[in-house]
Write a protein that holds these residues in place. Structure first.
Motif, PDB file in Angstrom:
ATOM      1  N   SER A 184       0.829  -1.209   0.000  1.00  0.00           N
ATOM      2  CA  SER A 184       0.000   0.000   0.000  1.00  0.00           C
ATOM      3  C   SER A 184       0.860   1.255   0.000  1.00  0.00           C
ATOM      4  CB  SER A 184      -0.925  -0.016   1.224  1.00  0.00           C
ATOM      5  OG  SER A 184      -1.681   1.169   1.305  1.00  0.00           O
ATOM      6  N   GLN A 190      -4.349  -8.470  -6.730  1.00  0.00           N
ATOM      7  CA  GLN A 190      -4.853  -7.451  -7.640  1.00  0.00           C
ATOM      8  C   GLN A 190      -4.034  -6.166  -7.541  1.00  0.00           C
ATOM      9  OE1 GLN A 190      -7.126  -7.709  -9.984  1.00  0.00           O
ATOM     10  NE2 GLN A 190      -6.917  -5.545 -10.569  1.00  0.00           N
ATOM     11  N   LYS A 191      -3.737  -5.752  -6.303  1.00  0.00           N
ATOM     12  CA  LYS A 191      -2.943  -4.549  -6.093  1.00  0.00           C
ATOM     13  C   LYS A 191      -1.535  -4.720  -6.683  1.00  0.00           C
ATOM     14  CE  LYS A 191      -3.874  -1.391  -3.635  1.00  0.00           C
ATOM     15  NZ  LYS A 191      -4.485  -0.080  -3.904  1.00  0.00           N
ATOM     16  N   SER A 192      -0.974  -5.932  -6.538  1.00  0.00           N
ATOM     17  CA  SER A 192       0.356  -6.214  -7.092  1.00  0.00           C
ATOM     18  C   SER A 192       0.337  -6.124  -8.611  1.00  0.00           C
ATOM     19  CB  SER A 192       0.829  -7.605  -6.655  1.00  0.00           C
ATOM     20  OG  SER A 192       0.963  -7.670  -5.254  1.00  0.00           O
ATOM     21  N   SER A 193      -0.726  -6.639  -9.226  1.00  0.00           N
ATOM     22  CA  SER A 193      -0.848  -6.589 -10.687  1.00  0.00           C
ATOM     23  C   SER A 193      -0.918  -5.138 -11.174  1.00  0.00           C
ATOM     24  CB  SER A 193      -2.103  -7.346 -11.136  1.00  0.00           C
ATOM     25  OG  SER A 193      -2.026  -8.697 -10.791  1.00  0.00           O
ATOM     26  N   GLU A 194      -1.677  -4.313 -10.456  1.00  0.00           N
ATOM     27  CA  GLU A 194      -1.819  -2.916 -10.850  1.00  0.00           C
ATOM     28  C   GLU A 194      -0.494  -2.170 -10.701  1.00  0.00           C
ATOM     29  OE1 GLU A 194      -4.952  -1.432  -8.404  1.00  0.00           O
ATOM     30  OE2 GLU A 194      -6.496  -2.677  -9.339  1.00  0.00           O
ATOM     31  N   LEU A 195       0.233  -2.458  -9.613  1.00  0.00           N
ATOM     32  CA  LEU A 195       1.519  -1.795  -9.391  1.00  0.00           C
ATOM     33  C   LEU A 195       2.549  -2.265 -10.419  1.00  0.00           C
ATOM     34  CD1 LEU A 195       3.134   0.164  -7.697  1.00  0.00           C
ATOM     35  CD2 LEU A 195       3.552  -1.657  -6.018  1.00  0.00           C
ATOM     36  N   LYS A 240       2.354   6.178  -7.240  1.00  0.00           N
ATOM     37  CA  LYS A 240       1.267   6.951  -7.872  1.00  0.00           C
ATOM     38  C   LYS A 240       1.556   8.444  -7.804  1.00  0.00           C
ATOM     39  CE  LYS A 240      -2.613   6.128  -8.955  1.00  0.00           C
ATOM     40  NZ  LYS A 240      -3.267   6.091 -10.290  1.00  0.00           N
ATOM     41  N   SER A 272       8.758   4.725  -9.730  1.00  0.00           N
ATOM     42  CA  SER A 272       8.628   3.392 -10.321  1.00  0.00           C
ATOM     43  C   SER A 272       9.981   2.861 -10.761  1.00  0.00           C
ATOM     44  CB  SER A 272       7.667   3.432 -11.511  1.00  0.00           C
ATOM     45  OG  SER A 272       6.366   3.773 -11.089  1.00  0.00           O
ATOM     46  N   LYS A 297       1.898  -3.198 -13.434  1.00  0.00           N
ATOM     47  CA  LYS A 297       1.547  -2.528 -14.693  1.00  0.00           C
ATOM     48  C   LYS A 297       2.044  -1.082 -14.681  1.00  0.00           C
ATOM     49  CE  LYS A 297      -2.423  -1.484 -17.652  1.00  0.00           C
ATOM     50  NZ  LYS A 297      -3.909  -1.607 -17.804  1.00  0.00           N
ATOM     51  N   LEU A 298       1.884  -0.402 -13.553  1.00  0.00           N
ATOM     52  CA  LEU A 298       2.332   0.980 -13.437  1.00  0.00           C
ATOM     53  C   LEU A 298       3.848   1.073 -13.612  1.00  0.00           C
ATOM     54  CD1 LEU A 298       1.650   3.961 -12.654  1.00  0.00           C
ATOM     55  CD2 LEU A 298       2.049   3.296 -10.271  1.00  0.00           C
ATOM     56  N   TRP A 311       2.465   1.701  -3.417  1.00  0.00           N
ATOM     57  CA  TRP A 311       1.460   2.190  -4.360  1.00  0.00           C
ATOM     58  C   TRP A 311       1.269   3.698  -4.200  1.00  0.00           C
ATOM     59  CZ3 TRP A 311      -1.059   0.765  -8.590  1.00  0.00           C
ATOM     60  CH2 TRP A 311      -2.209   1.470  -8.960  1.00  0.00           C
TER      61      TRP A 311
END
Length: 451
Positions: free
Chosen positions: A382, A422-427, A389, A396, A429-430, A385
């Motif tokens: 968290s 899910q949070k890991s996948s989004e991070l 962000k 990144s 991708k970022l 992220w």
């Protein structure tokens, strides 16, 4: 190993054992006479029985960690209150062996021998031995309890009249008694000791008196009225002063008492909206010479973080960079608290900025992924992220170079919470946006980041 043997005497089965370890077989009467089981003498049995004490009550109230094995029922592993012996010579609690029979078993539970006689014989000798042993322990406990209660009453009376050094000495002795005996705590509460000791805390209280008074209060069960009384600004102010200037023990006691007060529904955030309180807490947490203050300090800081009015003040004293630097040296229980605090602070814009500006935030968070617990991974993810962000290109790249991509793949492939995946996948991708596919895939290789 103890050796057990059965014998019959006047129609009563008597278990026998070797308590010396040299192979000698003794019956229970000999054990009573010679004091093999805790120094119980045969002449005491009649006196103990004459007390008419309830065996069940004694067992429950004593709750002893160590009990002679011969007193324990092999079925329930609890002390026997009505021991009966089978034809095999093995002894059990009556209710337990009857349940065994009712289930259709006609064997001895210990030896698994088939029973040629399913009758049970009261083991009176063993019962008397059990009763005597528990009676002696119980009566001794009662006597000590009465002595403690009397001494507590005397000390409370002394506190009502004593001044100066006499008051400090009374508080010190009361602290020792309360720490040693649970009955002393109850006596202090029942005799109005909480109100009396609380009244000693005020704007003109010396730290010598205050530290001893708080050391007693922190060990007691405080009701709502007592907590409300202790939340008076002058009393909180004294606690904050001692948190900053007292000994390590006093600082820890002040920390724990304030956290106790925060459990009260009527607690007001204004009581902890103190720059001096937060600075004192951070000093306690960072004290490398006295690490026993880290856990209570972080625990109180976590409770304070739950009050939104104070979160910004925590950021303003520079707590974020200090906590981030502490992370590598913290024990798991402290680490989880510190990560919770940092995650909470990351919800504020100034918290995100402080985390981004701290050079070790990203490396430390990446290192903690999949290392300690799922909760730690959740908080670290968290925080990462929030930082990434805030500044995707800058943060990144730093995170990927620190091994984040490989760690995120570990989280995704693990059996952890779907939300974390899910949070890991989004991070992931970022983080990939700043790289070509080939270069990013090379960054995902599992290397030293697993260690």
């Amino acid at each position: 190993m103890p050796m057990f043997q059965s014998s019959k005497r006047d129609g009563v089965v008597v278990a026998a054992f070797d308590g010396s370890g040299d192979g000698q077989v003794l019956d229970l009467d000999t054990a009573v006479k010679d004091g093999v089981l805790g120094g119980v003498g045969g002449g005491v049995i009649g006196a103990a029985v004459g007390e008419k004490l309830d065996l069940k009550k004694m067992i429950e109230e004593l709750d002893l960690p160590e009990i002679p094995s011969v007193f324990i029922c092999p079925i329930s592993l609890e002390p026997m209150q009505d021991p009966v012996t089978l034809c095999t010579g093995q002894t059990y609690e009556r209710s337990n062996i009857l349940k065994w029979f009712n289930l259709g078993h006609y064997t001895c539970p210990t030896t698994m021998q088939e029973l040629w006689d399913d009758s049970v014989t009261p083991n009176r000798t063993l019962y008397h031995l059990i009763y005597t042993w528990f009676s002696q322990k119980y009566l001794l406990m009662k006597k000590r309890s009465e002595d403690v209660q009397g001494r507590v009453s005397e000390l409370l009376q002394t506190l009502k009249k004593a001044k100066g050094q006499a008051r400090i000495q009374a508080l010190k002795e009361l602290k020792q008694v309360v720490a040693a005996r649970a009955t002393a705590m109850k006596t202090v509460v029942d005799e109005g000791g909480v109100s009396l000791i609380s009244s000693l805390l005020g704007p003109f209280t010396s730290h010598a008196v205050g530290s001893e008074a708080i050391a007693v209060l922190v060990k007691l069960e405080l009701d709502s009225e007592s907590k409300t009384n202790l939340m008076q600004p002058t009393k909180i102010s004294l606690m904050v002063d001692m948190l900053n200037e007292g000994s390590v023990e006093t600082k820890i006691n002040c920390t724990r008492l304030i956290e106790k007060l925060m459990e009260e529904k009527e607690f007001r955030a204004e009581s902890i909206s103190s720059h001096r309180l937060l600075v004192g807490l951070m000093r306690l947490v960072k004290d490398k010479r006295h690490t026993n203050g880290i856990l209570p300090g972080l625990s109180l800081l976590r409770s304070i973080c739950l009050h939104k009015q104070v979160v910004g003040l925590i950021v303003s004293i520079g707590a974020i960079s200090q906590l981030v630097e502490l992370l590598p040296a913290l024990e798991p229980d402290c680490l989880e608290l510190a990560l919770f605090i940092l995650d909470t602070l990351s919800s504020l814009p100034e918290g995100k900025a402080a985390l981004k500006d701290c050079g070790n935030t990203i490396p430390n968070m990446v290192r903690l992924l999949m290392r300690i617990s799922e909760s730690c991974t959740q908080y670290a993810l968290s925080i990462l992220w929030s930082v990434c962000k805030l500044a995707p290109e800058e943060c990144s790249s730093v995170a990927v170079e620190a091994g984040l991509a490989a760690k995120l793949l570990l989280v995704i492939q693990s059996g952890c919470n779907p939300v974390l995946k899910q949070k890991s996948s989004e991070l992931l991708k970022l983080c990939s946006l700043n790289y070509t596919d080939t270069i990013f895939i090379s960054k995902c290789k599992l290397t030293r980041t697993i260690l």
